[in-house]
Write an enzyme that holds these catalytic residues in place. Structure first.
Site, PDB file in Angstrom:
ATOM      1  N   SER A  28       0.752  -1.148  -0.015  1.00  0.00           N
ATOM      2  CA  SER A  28       0.087  -0.058  -0.010  1.00  0.00           C
ATOM      3  C   SER A  28       0.838   1.252  -0.123  1.00  0.00           C
ATOM      4  O   SER A  28       2.189   1.283   0.474  1.00  0.00           O
ATOM      5  CB  SER A  28      -0.939   0.050   1.279  1.00  0.00           C
ATOM      6  N   TYR A  86      -1.161  -1.232  10.582  1.00  0.00           N
ATOM      7  CA  TYR A  86      -1.592  -1.446   9.144  1.00  0.00           C
ATOM      8  C   TYR A  86      -0.308  -1.078   8.181  1.00  0.00           C
ATOM      9  O   TYR A  86       0.141  -1.747   7.360  1.00  0.00           O
ATOM     10  CB  TYR A  86      -2.842  -0.771   8.548  1.00  0.00           C
TER      11      TYR A  86
HETATM   12  N1  LIG Z   1      -8.791  -0.482  -0.633  1.00  0.00           N
HETATM   13  C1  LIG Z   1      -7.559   0.425  -0.639  1.00  0.00           C
HETATM   14  O1  LIG Z   1      -7.699   1.765  -0.504  1.00  0.00           O
HETATM   15  C2  LIG Z   1      -6.352  -0.283  -0.428  1.00  0.00           C
HETATM   16  C3  LIG Z   1      -5.257   0.440  -0.732  1.00  0.00           C
HETATM   17  C4  LIG Z   1      -4.066  -0.171  -0.398  1.00  0.00           C
HETATM   18  C5  LIG Z   1      -3.947  -1.492  -0.380  1.00  0.00           C
HETATM   19  N2  LIG Z   1      -4.931  -2.375  -0.374  1.00  0.00           N
HETATM   20  C6  LIG Z   1      -5.036  -3.724  -0.171  1.00  0.00           C
HETATM   21  O2  LIG Z   1      -5.763  -4.377  -0.926  1.00  0.00           O
HETATM   22  C7  LIG Z   1      -5.815  -5.838  -0.527  1.00  0.00           C
HETATM   23  C8  LIG Z   1      -7.184  -6.012  -0.825  1.00  0.00           C
HETATM   24  O3  LIG Z   1      -8.124  -5.292  -0.104  1.00  0.00           O
HETATM   25  P1  LIG Z   1      -9.383  -4.382  -0.275  1.00  0.00           P
HETATM   26  O4  LIG Z   1      -9.033  -3.097  -0.378  1.00  0.00           O
HETATM   27  O5  LIG Z   1      -9.777  -5.100  -2.103  1.00  0.00           O
HETATM   28  O6  LIG Z   1     -10.350  -4.849   0.496  1.00  0.00           O
HETATM   29  P2  LIG Z   1     -11.404  -6.031   0.851  1.00  0.00           P
HETATM   30  O7  LIG Z   1     -12.634  -5.555  -0.413  1.00  0.00           O
HETATM   31  O8  LIG Z   1     -11.765  -6.074   2.445  1.00  0.00           O
HETATM   32  O9  LIG Z   1     -10.597  -7.280   0.307  1.00  0.00           O
HETATM   33  C9  LIG Z   1     -10.074  -7.915   1.079  1.00  0.00           C
HETATM   34  C10 LIG Z   1      -9.968  -9.496   0.743  1.00  0.00           C
HETATM   35  O10 LIG Z   1      -9.065 -10.243   1.769  1.00  0.00           O
HETATM   36  C11 LIG Z   1      -9.859 -11.325   2.197  1.00  0.00           C
HETATM   37  N3  LIG Z   1      -9.293 -11.615   3.382  1.00  0.00           N
HETATM   38  C12 LIG Z   1      -8.963 -10.734   4.468  1.00  0.00           C
HETATM   39  N4  LIG Z   1      -8.622 -11.607   5.544  1.00  0.00           N
HETATM   40  C13 LIG Z   1      -8.483 -12.939   5.070  1.00  0.00           C
HETATM   41  C14 LIG Z   1      -8.027 -14.033   5.527  1.00  0.00           C
HETATM   42  N5  LIG Z   1      -7.702 -14.181   6.919  1.00  0.00           N
HETATM   43  N6  LIG Z   1      -7.720 -15.285   4.927  1.00  0.00           N
HETATM   44  C15 LIG Z   1      -8.379 -15.065   3.556  1.00  0.00           C
HETATM   45  N7  LIG Z   1      -8.810 -13.948   2.889  1.00  0.00           N
HETATM   46  C16 LIG Z   1      -8.715 -12.686   3.730  1.00  0.00           C
HETATM   47  C17 LIG Z   1     -11.042 -10.834   2.207  1.00  0.00           C
HETATM   48  O11 LIG Z   1     -11.961 -12.150   2.278  1.00  0.00           O
HETATM   49  P3  LIG Z   1     -13.151 -12.326   3.026  1.00  0.00           P
HETATM   50  O12 LIG Z   1     -13.951 -10.943   3.290  1.00  0.00           O
HETATM   51  O13 LIG Z   1     -14.117 -13.487   2.412  1.00  0.00           O
HETATM   52  O14 LIG Z   1     -12.742 -12.774   4.331  1.00  0.00           O
HETATM   53  C18 LIG Z   1     -11.110 -10.299   0.847  1.00  0.00           C
HETATM   54  O15 LIG Z   1     -11.520 -11.012  -0.154  1.00  0.00           O
HETATM   55  C19 LIG Z   1      -5.585  -5.545   0.946  1.00  0.00           C
HETATM   56  O16 LIG Z   1      -4.235  -6.152   1.295  1.00  0.00           O
HETATM   57  C20 LIG Z   1      -5.418  -4.045   1.477  1.00  0.00           C
HETATM   58  O17 LIG Z   1      -4.390  -3.984   2.272  1.00  0.00           O
HETATM   59  C21 LIG Z   1      -5.999  -1.676  -0.313  1.00  0.00           C
END
Ligand SMILES: NC(=O)c1ccc[n+]([C@@H]2O[C@H](COP(=O)([O-])OP(=O)(O)OC[C@H]3O[C@@H](n4cnc5c(N)ncnc54)[C@H](OP(=O)(O)O)[C@@H]3O)[C@@H](O)[C@H]2O)c1
Length: 268
Positions: free
Chosen positions: A150, A163
């Site tokens: 991130s 985080y």
């Molecule tokens: N959105 C942003 O602004 C942003 C910015 C920078 C980086 N990121 C990174 O991008 C990645 C995806 O996040 P997102 O923004 O798309 O959020 P999200 O919609 O909450 O997606 C997170 C995903 O990770 C899965 N997950 C969480 N804990 C898990 C576990 N213990 N085992 C297996 N799966 C798990 C969730 O699955 P379930 O819900 O089915 O558990 C979901 O599919 C993350 O690493 C996040 O830190 C996001």
């Protein structure tokens, strides 16, 4: 890698993981997907099948080291994995009242250990592959591993200490492993998004500059992976802002960062 055919994505049940799975889905593509929410994961699997992909969607918690190793080995045995995207992650902040110890440990367990539980078996599988093609010619490409970090990885923000630390660990590890695995023909890339609309950001009540939708973000990531970029960081102005904040002396940036809104703490 230009044309991956077998792609394994963790955290594919929503947000960026879902958008990546759907973007890569197509005829001749095999997608191995995991997440914890069976219904959401299955719905993503169906969307990918509708586009012609073969999908193996499994409910696996990335903190389950044995289950992850077993899943990755089974996928590799079926078809060598071209691309692994260690995407699963959670986010929570201090809410201005300090982070609970359980929250800190949970973030580290999923965002750091969970990434290791994905990347280490993947490296083992790719290392074990023959360094030659079936016709005996040497191959320079054995696979690709993308780690989801991130832009929060460049400077610790008081609103989300664990985080930021977890994403800094992932960034640093990925950048180092890129050099370490280069001679084996394993490409390693670190993905550094700014704000993307997802279940993670939907709880944020503060303004999120340059917030992107997950679909264009997934396309940016895919383009970066095709070009084997070391860092896939976007949007660019936010990347340079993050680098600037990291480069300035702490005494200069601390007072400003203390004033920024704090991300809410996790509910559970
Ligand atoms: N959105 C942003 O602004 C942003 C910015 C920078 C980086 N990121 C990174 O991008 C990645 C995806 O996040 P997102 O923004 O798309 O959020 P999200 O919609 O909450 O997606 C997170 C995903 O990770 C899965 N997950 C969480 N804990 C898990 C576990 N213990 N085992 C297996 N799966 C798990 C969730 O699955 P379930 O819900 O089915 O558990 C979901 O599919 C993350 O690493 C996040 O830190 C996001």
């Amino acid at each position: 890698m230009r044309d991956p055919k077998t792609i394994l994505i963790t955290g594919a049940s929503s947000g960026l993981g879902e958008a990546l799975a759907v973007d890569y889905a197509g005829e001749g593509i095999f997608l191995a997907l995991c997440g914890r929410d069976a219904a959401r994961l299955e719905a993503v699997g169906e969307r990918c099948r509708d586009k012609g992909a073969r999908v193996d969607a499994r409910v696996i918690d990335v903190t389950d080291k044995a289950a992850m190793a077993e899943w990755i080995a089974a996928t590799e045995a079926e078809r060598p994995i071209d691309l692994v995207i260690a995407n699963a992650g959670i986010s929570a902040g201090s809410g201005g009242r300090g982070e609970r110890a359980e929250q800190v440990r949970k973030i580290m367990a999923i965002n750091v250990d969970g990434v290791m539980n994905t990347v280490l078996p993947a490296i083992e599988a790719m290392r074990a592959r023959e360094p030659t093609r079936p016709d005996g010619a040497p191959t320079s490409k054995r696979g690709q591993i993308a780690l989801m970090s991130s832009l929060a990885a460049f400077r610790g923000f008081p609103g989300a200490p664990a985080y930021c630390a977890s994403k800094a660990a992932v960034r640093c590890y990925g950048e180092a492993m890129r050099g370490e695995l280069h001679h084996l023909g394993i490409e390693v890339n670190v993905v550094l998004p700014g704000y993307v609309r997802s279940r993670i950001t939907e709880r944020n009540t503060f303004p999120m500059p340059m917030l992107m939708e997950a679909e264009p973000a997934a396309r940016r990531i895919r383009r970066g992976l095709e070009r084997n970029r070391a860092r896939i960081a976007f949007p660019l102005p936010m990347y340079w802002l993050a680098r600037l904040l990291a480069g300035l002396p702490l005494w200069m940036t601390d007072p400003l960062l203390r004033k920024l809104p704090k991300k809410a703490a996790a509910k559970d």
